[in-house]
Design a protein around this motif. Structure first.
Motif, PDB file in Angstrom:
ATOM      1  N   GLY A   1       1.115  -1.348  -0.252  1.00 48.90           N
ATOM      2  CA  GLY A   1      -0.398   0.198  -0.260  1.00 48.90           C
ATOM      3  C   GLY A   1       0.746   1.312   0.273  1.00 48.90           C
ATOM      4  N   SER A   2       1.774   1.143  -0.530  1.00 51.00           N
ATOM      5  CA  SER A   2       2.675   1.905  -0.278  1.00 51.00           C
ATOM      6  C   SER A   2       2.433   3.867  -1.078  1.00 51.00           C
ATOM      7  CB  SER A   2       3.812   2.104  -1.483  1.00 51.00           C
ATOM      8  OG  SER A   2       5.060   2.798  -1.311  1.00 51.00           O
ATOM      9  N   PHE A   3       2.542   4.451  -0.412  1.00 55.11           N
ATOM     10  CA  PHE A   3       2.252   5.699  -0.780  1.00 55.11           C
ATOM     11  C   PHE A   3       2.933   6.338  -1.722  1.00 55.11           C
ATOM     12  CE2 PHE A   3       0.620   6.624   3.441  1.00 55.11           C
ATOM     13  CZ  PHE A   3      -0.693   6.020   3.504  1.00 55.11           C
ATOM     14  N   ASN A   4       4.512   6.273  -1.855  1.00 56.88           N
ATOM     15  CA  ASN A   4       5.357   6.663  -3.033  1.00 56.88           C
ATOM     16  C   ASN A   4       5.549   5.961  -3.963  1.00 56.88           C
ATOM     17  OD1 ASN A   4       7.653   8.359  -1.634  1.00 56.88           O
ATOM     18  ND2 ASN A   4       6.908   6.908  -0.463  1.00 56.88           N
ATOM     19  N   ALA A   5       5.371   4.357  -3.854  1.00 54.07           N
ATOM     20  CA  ALA A   5       3.953   3.860  -4.949  1.00 54.07           C
ATOM     21  C   ALA A   5       3.149   4.250  -6.394  1.00 54.07           C
ATOM     22  CB  ALA A   5       4.342   2.416  -4.835  1.00 54.07           C
ATOM     23  N   ALA A   6       1.847   4.349  -4.647  1.00 52.23           N
ATOM     24  CA  ALA A   6       1.234   5.355  -5.248  1.00 52.23           C
ATOM     25  C   ALA A   6       1.619   6.455  -5.812  1.00 52.23           C
ATOM     26  CB  ALA A   6       0.045   5.923  -4.239  1.00 52.23           C
ATOM     27  N   THR A   7       2.168   7.374  -5.359  1.00 55.16           N
ATOM     28  CA  THR A   7       2.538   8.651  -6.705  1.00 55.16           C
ATOM     29  C   THR A   7       3.053   8.713  -7.131  1.00 55.16           C
ATOM     30  OG1 THR A   7       2.871   9.444  -3.896  1.00 55.16           O
ATOM     31  CG2 THR A   7       3.802  11.146  -6.141  1.00 55.16           C
TER      32      THR A   7
ATOM     33  N   ALA B   1       2.608  13.874   5.206  1.00 55.07           N
ATOM     34  CA  ALA B   1       1.127  13.668   5.916  1.00 55.07           C
ATOM     35  C   ALA B   1       0.740  12.558   5.062  1.00 55.07           C
ATOM     36  CB  ALA B   1      -0.305  14.444   6.563  1.00 55.07           C
ATOM     37  N   ALA B   2       0.938  12.116   3.984  1.00 52.21           N
ATOM     38  CA  ALA B   2       0.241  11.499   2.708  1.00 52.21           C
ATOM     39  C   ALA B   2      -0.634  10.439   3.829  1.00 52.21           C
ATOM     40  CB  ALA B   2       1.529  10.161   2.205  1.00 52.21           C
ATOM     41  N   GLN B   3      -1.123  10.192   4.384  1.00 48.39           N
ATOM     42  CA  GLN B   3      -2.415   9.642   4.854  1.00 48.39           C
ATOM     43  C   GLN B   3      -3.138  10.016   5.194  1.00 48.39           C
ATOM     44  OE1 GLN B   3       0.237  10.322   6.892  1.00 48.39           O
ATOM     45  NE2 GLN B   3       0.105  11.301   8.251  1.00 48.39           N
ATOM     46  N   ASN B   4      -3.152  11.260   4.883  1.00 46.96           N
ATOM     47  CA  ASN B   4      -4.461  12.223   4.414  1.00 46.96           C
ATOM     48  C   ASN B   4      -4.842  13.137   2.946  1.00 46.96           C
ATOM     49  OD1 ASN B   4      -4.873  11.971   7.265  1.00 46.96           O
ATOM     50  ND2 ASN B   4      -3.428  14.075   7.528  1.00 46.96           N
ATOM     51  N   LYS B   5      -3.523  12.560   2.040  1.00 43.76           N
ATOM     52  CA  LYS B   5      -3.799  12.655   0.358  1.00 43.76           C
ATOM     53  C   LYS B   5      -4.242  11.796  -0.479  1.00 43.76           C
ATOM     54  CE  LYS B   5      -1.596  16.379   1.897  1.00 43.76           C
ATOM     55  NZ  LYS B   5      -0.035  16.920   1.865  1.00 43.76           N
ATOM     56  N   PHE B   6      -4.569   9.851  -0.080  1.00 47.00           N
ATOM     57  CA  PHE B   6      -4.838   9.388  -0.967  1.00 47.00           C
ATOM     58  C   PHE B   6      -6.304   8.217  -0.041  1.00 47.00           C
ATOM     59  CE2 PHE B   6       0.056  10.183  -1.345  1.00 47.00           C
ATOM     60  CZ  PHE B   6      -0.090   9.718  -2.415  1.00 47.00           C
ATOM     61  N   ASP B   7      -6.803   8.123  -1.102  1.00 51.41           N
ATOM     62  CA  ASP B   7      -7.703   7.404  -0.816  1.00 51.41           C
ATOM     63  C   ASP B   7      -8.074   5.749  -0.945  1.00 51.41           C
ATOM     64  OD1 ASP B   7      -7.760   5.908  -3.307  1.00 51.41           O
ATOM     65  OD2 ASP B   7      -9.533   6.952  -4.453  1.00 51.41           O
TER      66      ASP B   7
ATOM     67  N   ASN C   1      -8.505   3.474  -2.303  1.00 47.03           N
ATOM     68  CA  ASN C   1      -7.591   2.037  -3.718  1.00 47.03           C
ATOM     69  C   ASN C   1      -5.813   3.020  -4.035  1.00 47.03           C
ATOM     70  OD1 ASN C   1      -9.786   0.840  -3.717  1.00 47.03           O
ATOM     71  ND2 ASN C   1     -10.880   3.033  -4.197  1.00 47.03           N
ATOM     72  N   GLY C   2      -5.558   3.766  -3.238  1.00 42.12           N
ATOM     73  CA  GLY C   2      -4.281   4.247  -3.502  1.00 42.12           C
ATOM     74  C   GLY C   2      -4.145   5.828  -4.812  1.00 42.12           C
ATOM     75  N   LYS C   3      -5.030   6.197  -4.637  1.00 46.40           N
ATOM     76  CA  LYS C   3      -5.802   6.935  -5.736  1.00 46.40           C
ATOM     77  C   LYS C   3      -5.335   8.787  -5.134  1.00 46.40           C
ATOM     78  CE  LYS C   3      -9.515   9.967  -8.649  1.00 46.40           C
ATOM     79  NZ  LYS C   3      -8.320  10.759  -9.921  1.00 46.40           N
ATOM     80  N   LEU C   4      -4.471   9.882  -6.214  1.00 45.16           N
ATOM     81  CA  LEU C   4      -4.097  10.359  -4.945  1.00 45.16           C
ATOM     82  C   LEU C   4      -4.815  11.855  -5.103  1.00 45.16           C
ATOM     83  CD1 LEU C   4      -1.895  12.718  -3.546  1.00 45.16           C
ATOM     84  CD2 LEU C   4      -1.152  13.163  -6.227  1.00 45.16           C
ATOM     85  N   THR C   5      -6.049  11.548  -3.958  1.00 42.78           N
ATOM     86  CA  THR C   5      -7.255  12.689  -4.057  1.00 42.78           C
ATOM     87  C   THR C   5      -6.758  14.262  -3.750  1.00 42.78           C
ATOM     88  OG1 THR C   5      -7.560  11.922  -1.528  1.00 42.78           O
ATOM     89  CG2 THR C   5      -8.645  10.909  -3.821  1.00 42.78           C
ATOM     90  N   ASP C   6      -5.652  14.449  -3.227  1.00 42.01           N
ATOM     91  CA  ASP C   6      -5.241  16.502  -2.803  1.00 42.01           C
ATOM     92  C   ASP C   6      -4.943  17.236  -4.426  1.00 42.01           C
ATOM     93  OD1 ASP C   6      -5.030  17.473  -0.186  1.00 42.01           O
ATOM     94  OD2 ASP C   6      -2.830  17.747  -1.895  1.00 42.01           O
ATOM     95  N   GLN C   7      -5.991  17.704  -4.346  1.00 46.27           N
ATOM     96  CA  GLN C   7      -5.717  18.855  -6.119  1.00 46.27           C
ATOM     97  C   GLN C   7      -4.692  19.324  -6.011  1.00 46.27           C
ATOM     98  OE1 GLN C   7      -7.631  17.499  -8.634  1.00 46.27           O
ATOM     99  NE2 GLN C   7      -5.820  18.812  -9.547  1.00 46.27           N
ATOM    100  N   PRO C   8      -4.130  19.963  -4.963  1.00 45.67           N
ATOM    101  CA  PRO C   8      -2.723  21.247  -5.003  1.00 45.67           C
ATOM    102  C   PRO C   8      -1.916  20.180  -5.142  1.00 45.67           C
ATOM    103  CG  PRO C   8      -4.232  21.619  -2.999  1.00 45.67           C
ATOM    104  CD  PRO C   8      -5.096  20.712  -4.076  1.00 45.67           C
TER     105      PRO C   8
END
Ligand SMILES: Cc1cc2nc3c(=O)[nH]c(=O)nc-3n(C[C@H](O)[C@H](O)[C@H](O)COP(=O)(O)O)c2cc1C
Length: 186
Positions: free
Chosen positions: A19-25, A151-157, A159-166
């Motif tokens: 579930g890596s945020f970096n792989a998702a990024t 604070a990546a845990q607040n920026k992905f849903d 499913n690993g989709k980056l939802t934070d528009q900025p």
């Protein structure tokens, strides 16, 4: 740019976590890449722990594969977590393997760096350590815009989709600048 114009980037994530945020990024970077840029992802999980005795026998197949793919890419995009204020061992290990002679493949290679962390600094300390490695390896790391996602845990849903528009916007700015950087280094 073998097809006459497309900039071909090799993307590497510095985390093996499912579930890596970096792989998702990195997957988000594929999605946000500008026209004329493609990002292929290399999985560093099969790379063994570095051992000079093993290297004396020849590069293991996953390392040979990594070296070949770095050489043939127009640029590298590394998306890494920060571990204990520095580069995760798995990523440093992959770089160490790939860097061994002959023909170390980072020489003259344009490099982009991004990172996502749970902390407030967004991997800045790991990114600057990575930049230091590329001084020795003579990789040409783009200075800015930087992509440090706190604070990546607040920026992905879920499913690993980056939802934070900025964050999506400054990633897009980075990728557009990186395409120009790669073309400039050619
Ligand atoms: C060994 C270890 C060290 C960590 N050190 C830091 C750190 O120095 N700074 C930070 O912001 N987060 C740190 N973290 C938390 C990571 O930011 C968090 O686990 C993040 O989700 C890792 O990236 P990933 O989701 O791509 O696996 C650390 C995590 C681990 C497992």
């Amino acid at each position: 740019m073998s097809d006459g114009g497309t900039v071909r980037i090799l993307g590497i994530a510095g985390s093996l976590r499912r579930g890596s945020f970096n792989a998702a990024t990195l997957r988000t970077a594929q999605e946000l890449a500008p026209a004329g840029m493609t990002i292929d992802i290399f999985d560093i999980a099969p790379i063994p722990v570095y051992n000079e005795d093993v290297r004396q026998q020849g590069f293991p197949a996953p390392v040979e594969d990594l070296r070949t793919r770095i050489k043939s890419a127009d640029g590298l995009l590394i998306v890494t977590p920060e571990y204990n204020y520095s580069i995760p061992g798995v990523l440093k290990n992959a770089i160490d393997w790939a860097s061994r002679p002959p023909e170390q493949p980072f020489d003259g290679k344009p490099v982009g760096i991004m990172g996502a962390s749970a902390g407030a600094m967004g991997t800045g300390r790991a990114q600057y350590h990575l930049r230091q490695c590329f001084v020795f390896l003579n990789g040409h790391v783009m200075n800015r815009p930087e992509v440090m996602i706190p604070a990546a845990q607040n920026k992905f849903d879920a499913n690993g989709k980056l939802t934070d528009q900025p964050t999506r916007d400054f990633m897009t700015a980075h990728l557009t600048a990186f395409k120009a950087w790669v073309l400039r280094m050619k």
